[in-house]
Design an enzyme around this catalytic site. Sequence first.
Site, short mmCIF file in Angstrom:
data_model
loop_
_atom_site.label_atom_id
_atom_site.label_comp_id
_atom_site.label_asym_id
_atom_site.label_seq_id
_atom_site.Cartn_x
_atom_site.Cartn_y
_atom_site.Cartn_z
N ASP A 136 0.81 -1.21 0.00
CA ASP A 136 0.00 0.00 0.00
C ASP A 136 0.84 1.27 0.00
O ASP A 136 0.42 2.30 -0.54
CB ASP A 136 -0.95 0.00 1.20
CG ASP A 136 -2.13 -0.93 0.98
OD1 ASP A 136 -2.63 -0.99 -0.15
OD2 ASP A 136 -2.55 -1.60 1.93
N VAL B 122 -7.14 3.59 2.88
CA VAL B 122 -6.71 2.85 1.70
C VAL B 122 -7.93 2.12 1.16
O VAL B 122 -8.20 0.98 1.52
CB VAL B 122 -5.57 1.87 2.04
CG1 VAL B 122 -5.01 1.25 0.76
CG2 VAL B 122 -4.46 2.58 2.81
N TYR C 110 -10.16 0.06 3.77
CA TYR C 110 -9.56 -0.01 5.10
C TYR C 110 -9.11 1.37 5.58
O TYR C 110 -8.72 2.23 4.77
CB TYR C 110 -8.35 -0.94 5.11
CG TYR C 110 -8.60 -2.30 5.71
CD1 TYR C 110 -8.72 -2.46 7.08
CD2 TYR C 110 -8.73 -3.43 4.91
CE1 TYR C 110 -8.94 -3.71 7.66
CE2 TYR C 110 -8.95 -4.69 5.47
CZ TYR C 110 -9.06 -4.81 6.84
OH TYR C 110 -9.28 -6.05 7.39
#
Length: 654
Positions: free
Chosen positions: A306, A387, A390
């Site tokens: 990420d 993200v 989440y």
Amino acid sequence: MNSHVPIERLDAPASRTRHALDPLTPAEIESVIALVRADGRIGVTPRFWGIALDEDVARHLPADASRPVRLVVMNPLAHAAWEVTGWTATAADAARLHSWTPVDAKRPGVSSEEARAVGRAVRADAGVLAALAARGITDAAQVWVDPESITGFEPEGLTERRLSWATLWYVENPEDNGYSRPIPGLVPIVDLETLEVVKIEDHGVTPIPPEIGNYGSGAWGPDREVSALDIVQPNGPGFEIDGHRVSWQNWTFRIGFTHREGLVLHDIAYTDAGKTRSVLRRASINEMYVPYLDPDPTAYRKNFFDWGEYGAGPLTSSLELGCDCLGEIRYFDAHALNGDGEVFTIKNAICLHEEDDSVLWRHVNGRTRNSEVRRSRKLVISAFATVANYDYGFYWTLHQDGAVELEVKLTGILSVSGIDDGHTAHHGRMVAPNVQAPIHQHYFGVRLDTAIDGEINRLVEVYAESEPDDSLNPWGNACRMVETPILDEANGGRRADPSRALHWRVESESTDNRFGDRTAYRLSIGDTTNLFVKPGSIVERKAPFVAKHLWATPYDPAERFIAGEFPNQAPLEAEGVTAWQAANRSLDGAKLVLWPVLGVHHYPRPEEWPIMPVARIGLRLEPDGFFDRNPSLDVPAGVPVSHCAHHGDGKCDC
């Protein structure tokens, strides 16, 4: 939320001068971007992925000097990308560029602007529209598109393209929770440069989940009654701020921010008996890797870096609209570069506040019945990153006893897949009708540049065992702590083991305490996990650093990220810390960089749907011979208040 703090008090005061490690300002960023835009090689539709301060060089510069930066720019029409270095403008000097280094065009990270362009391309593609119609969806505006990184799973024949694949979600109304209704079996693959859908995988029609999964107030009945809870500091906060420098109790540090890592802390130090002693030169969340462990056709590719593939900086959330912090809060704005090369500001990106932390220490003299109690308070520096589905909170905490903690909070919405009627979720859990939440994991690669009483440190592993020498263990109850210095990179990858009380000590190479031991800090990693995949699998080869819970390297300014400089569509071979280890450099008497790896194994629960209560993982650094005695003996006794009067001794424990 209840807090008496007026909004006008929430901004950090400006410093008279800018420190060389302060986050880049909008003016500095724009001064360099203007020069890059003027270069013809980037074409008419350039894309950007981040700009960052070159901290190793900047650290040695005077305040308000021109500062070195590096950024990535792409020309999608030419399948070309470069890392550009340069210097920012100041009142006295113009900005200037220094170098253009070609980068594999597939490998720069993906910006939010590119992601939105992928969404538009998918919703406009005739093949995707036909596949949606076969599922009863005729309005493409009701489809959310999440572009996902494809590293390691590029289809045959497309491996040289810069790619993304998309997960699709059905949203009837704009305010619905789109992440509750996946569109199963449909996987468009998109060329990020041309914005063409180059392949469509259709694994068959599965019912779209019926529940909209909203989680706002009143969505599941009336709200419960909750009494007011006020956080009040009538004399104001206990910390002081000068620009990005913070002082609290005996601690000082600087707040930083980068495109790749988001919140960064610099130069953490503790003042003891009038002497300022260094603890950490730098601390950050360096990478996040999230592998999904489900062979479902719309889940098996979910394996994300990420930070390296998207960036923590631009994903950092504004805290001004939530109740993320309470009390006497100070916020710091952050500035980032978007994919179009424009600067944007994240209002209130970083929160600074104090929290009560229960009892610091306490004892009752059993003979005199006199008690001494000290309440603990802590300073919390926090930020959240969103993200897609989440949300991740990163909480760095400084304690009055000299400890430093990191807590990662995981919340938001589970990334789910559709499942047909009557089928079983073999590699996950059912959380709603036709909705399965796959088993998955979250790995947080932390970076700690240690500086325990100076920059030269030594790493020692410590664990408990029963005393093997019978002459020293006549009653069979003797325990000893085994200490093993970690002297080279060949031994620099370590695994946690709570069953042996295993931890690591970072020792100064130049300072002793009054007992003749090296001053030190202890690093402890609690509940962490292993990667449960087959040896040699793509997931294992993609992120080999998760095989250990701690890595140690000597400091090298070129070695910035645990997974390597450009993990997006990287080859499945060792990059980053696992590649650096091959040099087997000495760690004895080095400027150490420690890379703890925190791993969460997430076997979803129905109680985590439609939104997930916070889960936590973290690490702790605490003084271990750094001080000669308890450093919090100078914390004053608290003032009892009326609701504590029943204790009789005037001391408040709770």
